[in-house]
Design a protein around this motif. Structure first.
Motif, PDB file in Angstrom:
ATOM      1  N   UNK A  48      -1.570   0.629 -17.436  1.00  0.00           N
ATOM      2  CA  UNK A  48      -0.403   1.208 -18.106  1.00  0.00           C
ATOM      3  C   UNK A  48      -0.077   2.554 -17.478  1.00  0.00           C
ATOM      4  N   UNK A  49       1.214   2.823 -17.349  1.00  0.00           N
ATOM      5  CA  UNK A  49       1.694   4.090 -16.808  1.00  0.00           C
ATOM      6  C   UNK A  49       2.261   4.918 -17.951  1.00  0.00           C
ATOM      7  N   UNK A  50       2.014   6.232 -17.955  1.00  0.00           N
ATOM      8  CA  UNK A  50       2.523   7.076 -19.045  1.00  0.00           C
ATOM      9  C   UNK A  50       4.056   7.033 -19.141  1.00  0.00           C
ATOM     10  N   UNK A  51       4.564   7.087 -20.362  1.00  0.00           N
ATOM     11  CA  UNK A  51       6.010   7.040 -20.577  1.00  0.00           C
ATOM     12  C   UNK A  51       6.733   8.225 -19.961  1.00  0.00           C
ATOM     13  N   UNK A  52       6.107   9.377 -19.898  1.00  0.00           N
ATOM     14  CA  UNK A  52       6.761  10.580 -19.378  1.00  0.00           C
ATOM     15  C   UNK A  52       6.814  10.628 -17.853  1.00  0.00           C
ATOM     16  N   UNK A  53       6.138   9.726 -17.192  1.00  0.00           N
ATOM     17  CA  UNK A  53       6.077   9.741 -15.726  1.00  0.00           C
ATOM     18  C   UNK A  53       7.414   9.346 -15.113  1.00  0.00           C
ATOM     19  N   UNK A  54       7.860  10.111 -14.131  1.00  0.00           N
ATOM     20  CA  UNK A  54       9.111   9.807 -13.430  1.00  0.00           C
ATOM     21  C   UNK A  54       8.871   9.461 -11.964  1.00  0.00           C
ATOM     22  N   UNK A  80       9.048   4.752 -11.096  1.00  0.00           N
ATOM     23  CA  UNK A  80       9.310   5.952 -11.874  1.00  0.00           C
ATOM     24  C   UNK A  80      10.503   5.788 -12.790  1.00  0.00           C
ATOM     25  N   UNK A  81      10.260   5.731 -14.087  1.00  0.00           N
ATOM     26  CA  UNK A  81      11.325   5.665 -15.087  1.00  0.00           C
ATOM     27  C   UNK A  81      10.885   6.498 -16.275  1.00  0.00           C
ATOM     28  N   UNK A  82      11.566   7.587 -16.522  1.00  0.00           N
ATOM     29  CA  UNK A  82      11.188   8.452 -17.645  1.00  0.00           C
ATOM     30  C   UNK A  82      11.553   7.786 -18.964  1.00  0.00           C
ATOM     31  N   UNK A  83      10.711   7.970 -19.948  1.00  0.00           N
ATOM     32  CA  UNK A  83      11.008   7.518 -21.294  1.00  0.00           C
ATOM     33  C   UNK A  83      10.517   6.131 -21.635  1.00  0.00           C
ATOM     34  N   UNK A  84       9.997   5.406 -20.670  1.00  0.00           N
ATOM     35  CA  UNK A  84       9.501   4.063 -20.966  1.00  0.00           C
ATOM     36  C   UNK A  84       8.187   3.837 -20.228  1.00  0.00           C
ATOM     37  N   UNK A  85       7.155   3.536 -20.977  1.00  0.00           N
ATOM     38  CA  UNK A  85       5.884   3.247 -20.316  1.00  0.00           C
ATOM     39  C   UNK A  85       5.976   1.859 -19.677  1.00  0.00           C
ATOM     40  N   UNK A  86       5.163   1.645 -18.684  1.00  0.00           N
ATOM     41  CA  UNK A  86       5.124   0.344 -18.021  1.00  0.00           C
ATOM     42  C   UNK A  86       3.709  -0.191 -18.101  1.00  0.00           C
ATOM     43  N   UNK A  87       3.591  -1.487 -18.285  1.00  0.00           N
ATOM     44  CA  UNK A  87       2.283  -2.128 -18.270  1.00  0.00           C
ATOM     45  C   UNK A  87       2.360  -3.374 -17.408  1.00  0.00           C
ATOM     46  N   UNK A  88       1.254  -3.681 -16.757  1.00  0.00           N
ATOM     47  CA  UNK A  88       1.132  -4.922 -15.990  1.00  0.00           C
ATOM     48  C   UNK A  88      -0.234  -5.517 -16.284  1.00  0.00           C
ATOM     49  N   UNK A  89      -0.285  -6.839 -16.325  1.00  0.00           N
ATOM     50  CA  UNK A  89      -1.545  -7.540 -16.522  1.00  0.00           C
ATOM     51  C   UNK A  89      -1.603  -8.694 -15.529  1.00  0.00           C
ATOM     52  N   UNK A  90      -2.534  -8.607 -14.611  1.00  0.00           N
ATOM     53  CA  UNK A  90      -2.750  -9.669 -13.634  1.00  0.00           C
ATOM     54  C   UNK A  90      -3.959 -10.476 -14.076  1.00  0.00           C
ATOM     55  N   UNK A  91      -3.848 -11.790 -14.038  1.00  0.00           N
ATOM     56  CA  UNK A  91      -4.949 -12.657 -14.442  1.00  0.00           C
ATOM     57  C   UNK A  91      -5.275 -13.606 -13.288  1.00  0.00           C
ATOM     58  N   UNK A  92      -6.549 -13.720 -12.988  1.00  0.00           N
ATOM     59  CA  UNK A  92      -7.055 -14.630 -11.968  1.00  0.00           C
ATOM     60  C   UNK A  92      -8.002 -15.594 -12.683  1.00  0.00           C
TER      61      UNK A  92
END
Length: 131
Positions: A48-54, A80-92
């Motif tokens: 997960x990336x912090x929401x405040x990160x640009x 980089x997008x301020x105001x929205x956190x991003x999450x990724x989940x990779x499954x193997x």
């Protein structure tokens, strides 16, 4: 994320629930973090990336026992997008084999090894098992 991990659990049930363990990572601005110092299989990576990160940041998982290296890597961009956190989940589902171990880092370029700034670093976990 929920459905990706749920599919992994269902698959693991069919394999009679092999021994898995979870390693958490955070604070990667201080450098990479060793996740495994011997061969292993990666079954899932969640970050997960912090929401405040640009600033665009890259999650890098390398087939190396102690450090994030230039080759043999999984690279996932977090734009980089301020105001929205991003999450990724990779499954193997059958595990991704790492011969030397696994190290994780939050870097500034997909092909680089420069650590990201504290405000932009990723946190999450990796699910591992024996090779």
């Amino acid at each position: 994320v929920h459905e990706a991990l749920r599919s992994l659990w269902k698959h693991m049930e069919q394999l009679r629930n092999p021994d898995l363990y979870i390693e958490f990572f955070s604070g990667l601005s201080a450098g990479e973090q060793a996740i495994a110092d011997a061969s292993c299989k990666i079954y899932a990576i969640y970050a997960a990336k912090p929401a405040a990160s640009t600033t665009t940041t890259f999650l890098k998982v390398t087939d190396h026992a102690t450090a994030v290296a230039a080759g043999n890597s999984i690279v996932v961009p977090f734009f980089g997008t301020a105001g929205a956190s991003q999450t990724h989940c990779l499954v193997f589902h059958d595990g991704l084999f790492m011969a030397a171990g696994a190290a994780v880092g939050s870097v500034t370029a997909g092909d680089g090894t420069t650590d990201g700034a504290a405000a932009d670093v990723l946190s999450g976990f990796i699910i591992l098992g024996a090779p």
